[in-house]
Write a protein that holds these residues in place. Sequence first.
Motif, short mmCIF file in Angstrom:
data_model
loop_
_atom_site.label_atom_id
_atom_site.label_comp_id
_atom_site.label_asym_id
_atom_site.label_seq_id
_atom_site.Cartn_x
_atom_site.Cartn_y
_atom_site.Cartn_z
N LYS A 1 0.40 -0.23 -15.95
CA LYS A 1 1.62 -0.01 -15.15
C LYS A 1 1.39 -0.39 -13.68
O LYS A 1 2.25 -1.03 -13.06
CB LYS A 1 2.05 1.45 -15.24
CG LYS A 1 3.37 1.74 -14.55
CD LYS A 1 3.78 3.19 -14.71
CE LYS A 1 5.15 3.44 -14.10
NZ LYS A 1 5.22 3.08 -12.67
N ASN A 2 0.24 0.00 -13.15
CA ASN A 2 -0.05 -0.30 -11.74
C ASN A 2 -0.09 -1.81 -11.50
O ASN A 2 0.47 -2.32 -10.52
CB ASN A 2 -1.37 0.33 -11.31
CG ASN A 2 -1.27 1.83 -11.16
OD1 ASN A 2 -0.17 2.37 -11.03
ND2 ASN A 2 -2.41 2.51 -11.18
N ARG A 3 -0.76 -2.54 -12.40
CA ARG A 3 -0.87 -3.99 -12.22
C ARG A 3 0.48 -4.67 -12.36
O ARG A 3 0.82 -5.59 -11.62
CB ARG A 3 -1.85 -4.57 -13.24
CG ARG A 3 -3.30 -4.35 -12.90
CD ARG A 3 -3.65 -4.97 -11.56
NE ARG A 3 -4.35 -4.02 -10.72
CZ ARG A 3 -4.59 -4.18 -9.44
NH1 ARG A 3 -4.16 -5.26 -8.82
NH2 ARG A 3 -5.22 -3.26 -8.75
N LEU A 4 1.29 -4.24 -13.31
CA LEU A 4 2.60 -4.84 -13.50
C LEU A 4 3.52 -4.51 -12.32
O LEU A 4 4.33 -5.35 -11.90
CB LEU A 4 3.22 -4.36 -14.81
CG LEU A 4 2.56 -4.91 -16.08
CD1 LEU A 4 3.18 -4.27 -17.32
CD2 LEU A 4 2.71 -6.44 -16.16
N ARG B 1 2.59 -6.77 -9.50
CA ARG B 1 3.10 -8.12 -9.76
C ARG B 1 4.61 -8.19 -9.47
O ARG B 1 5.10 -9.16 -8.91
CB ARG B 1 2.82 -8.52 -11.21
CG ARG B 1 3.33 -9.93 -11.57
CD ARG B 1 2.84 -10.33 -12.95
NE ARG B 1 3.42 -11.57 -13.40
CZ ARG B 1 3.01 -12.78 -13.04
NH1 ARG B 1 2.01 -12.89 -12.21
NH2 ARG B 1 3.60 -13.86 -13.51
N GLU B 2 5.34 -7.14 -9.86
CA GLU B 2 6.77 -7.10 -9.61
C GLU B 2 7.07 -7.13 -8.12
O GLU B 2 8.00 -7.80 -7.67
CB GLU B 2 7.38 -5.84 -10.24
CG GLU B 2 7.56 -5.93 -11.74
CD GLU B 2 8.57 -6.99 -12.14
OE1 GLU B 2 9.66 -7.02 -11.56
OE2 GLU B 2 8.24 -7.81 -13.02
N ARG B 3 6.26 -6.41 -7.35
CA ARG B 3 6.48 -6.39 -5.89
C ARG B 3 6.20 -7.76 -5.28
O ARG B 3 6.91 -8.20 -4.36
CB ARG B 3 5.59 -5.32 -5.24
CG ARG B 3 6.05 -3.90 -5.53
CD ARG B 3 5.43 -2.92 -4.55
NE ARG B 3 4.00 -2.81 -4.69
CZ ARG B 3 3.40 -1.95 -5.51
NH1 ARG B 3 4.11 -1.15 -6.29
NH2 ARG B 3 2.07 -1.90 -5.58
N LYS C 1 8.96 -10.06 -3.46
CA LYS C 1 8.76 -10.55 -2.10
C LYS C 1 9.00 -12.05 -2.03
O LYS C 1 9.61 -12.55 -1.08
CB LYS C 1 7.33 -10.24 -1.64
CG LYS C 1 7.04 -10.64 -0.20
CD LYS C 1 5.63 -10.25 0.20
CE LYS C 1 5.33 -10.67 1.63
NZ LYS C 1 3.94 -10.31 2.04
N GLU C 2 8.52 -12.79 -3.05
CA GLU C 2 8.74 -14.24 -3.08
C GLU C 2 10.22 -14.56 -3.24
O GLU C 2 10.73 -15.49 -2.60
CB GLU C 2 7.94 -14.86 -4.23
CG GLU C 2 6.44 -14.88 -4.00
CD GLU C 2 6.07 -15.68 -2.77
OE1 GLU C 2 6.58 -16.80 -2.60
OE2 GLU C 2 5.26 -15.18 -1.96
N VAL C 3 10.92 -13.80 -4.09
CA VAL C 3 12.36 -14.02 -4.27
C VAL C 3 13.09 -13.75 -2.97
O VAL C 3 14.00 -14.49 -2.57
CB VAL C 3 12.90 -13.12 -5.40
CG1 VAL C 3 14.43 -13.16 -5.44
CG2 VAL C 3 12.35 -13.57 -6.75
#
Length: 362
Positions: A116-119, A122-124, A128-130
């Motif tokens: 969960k922490n890694r995903l 990755r979502e953050r 940020k890129e979006v």
Amino acid sequence: MKTILVVEDNELLRENICEILELEGYDVACAQNGQVGAQMALKNRPDLIISDINMPIMDGMEMLKELRSKEESKTIPFIFLTVKNTMKDLRDGMNLGADDYLTKPFDMVELTTAVKNRLDIRERIIAKEVDKFDKLKSVVGLPIASVIDDPLRNIERLAEMLSSEKVLLQDQEEKEIAGLINKKAAQLRKMIVKILYFYRIEALKNHTEDLNTLKQMTTEDLHETIRAIGEQIAEENGRTSDLQLHLEETHVQFPQEFIEFAIKELVSNAFKYSSRNCPVKISGLSREHEYDIMVIDQGIGFSDTNLEEIEPFINPEQTSGKDGIGIGLYTLKTLADLFDVELSLVSEEGVGSSFTMVLKKA
């Protein structure tokens, strides 16, 4: 639904991990060694990979190294499973780009928390890129329209003066107006070229095959290319006496047109943001496998020397009267990232700037 690839040679452990993750609502795929895991990762692009380190045929370290070398898989988060939580394991894995470790034996809570922490991280990153792209889209219109519109309007006005029957001009005045038209047209052309390179290089991020083809191209006699560009830009600025060159011979692994763009951008900025009678130094140092290009000026410098903070399409009101849209250096930074070129900046406000590019020799 998030997809997770589990790579583990111990069949019982592999099945247990997959079952736990499926119960948590993830779409799970399994592989028995690194070779199969790498093939599956490149084909299916999972959101996360969980892998043992010690496996037959191809171990976890070898698989991670292969995936990090591929454009399409280099950013997939990676969690290692290991029974040897030694500093060497940590150092080797982190150097290759591993994101986290789980030491065997681990329980269900440790596993699901790490996933969960890694995903979430990755979502953050993706968010940020979006956000950055949305911000780029929101500002792209005004700055480009403004910097193109100003010289274009001047060209139109000057051309109208030349063609108007109401305005009587002497031959010398006509020559001066024609010269201004040429100057504004050249300014406009440079801006358009920068914009076109920006979009072309941005597009390469999503065209891996084209990028790999370009990476095989070379530039011969780079020192002569740098010399010609430096002398041309110095002459355009009326500052031939300010140009200082020290260039060693070399051939490099880099496309000719892109290296010309990069050199023009660095040298143009050096002259643009430094005063007359202040030297602009361009050096090219040949080493065993690399070629270092340095462009040094004694100009206004940067208050923020972090290249990662540089973004395109600076608001025209922020350019302090200088023409441009803040797109050139951003494009150069993107180019360096795509072609694995080391680009660095040392700058001090009011003192000057020094840019360095490190290219691989052909």
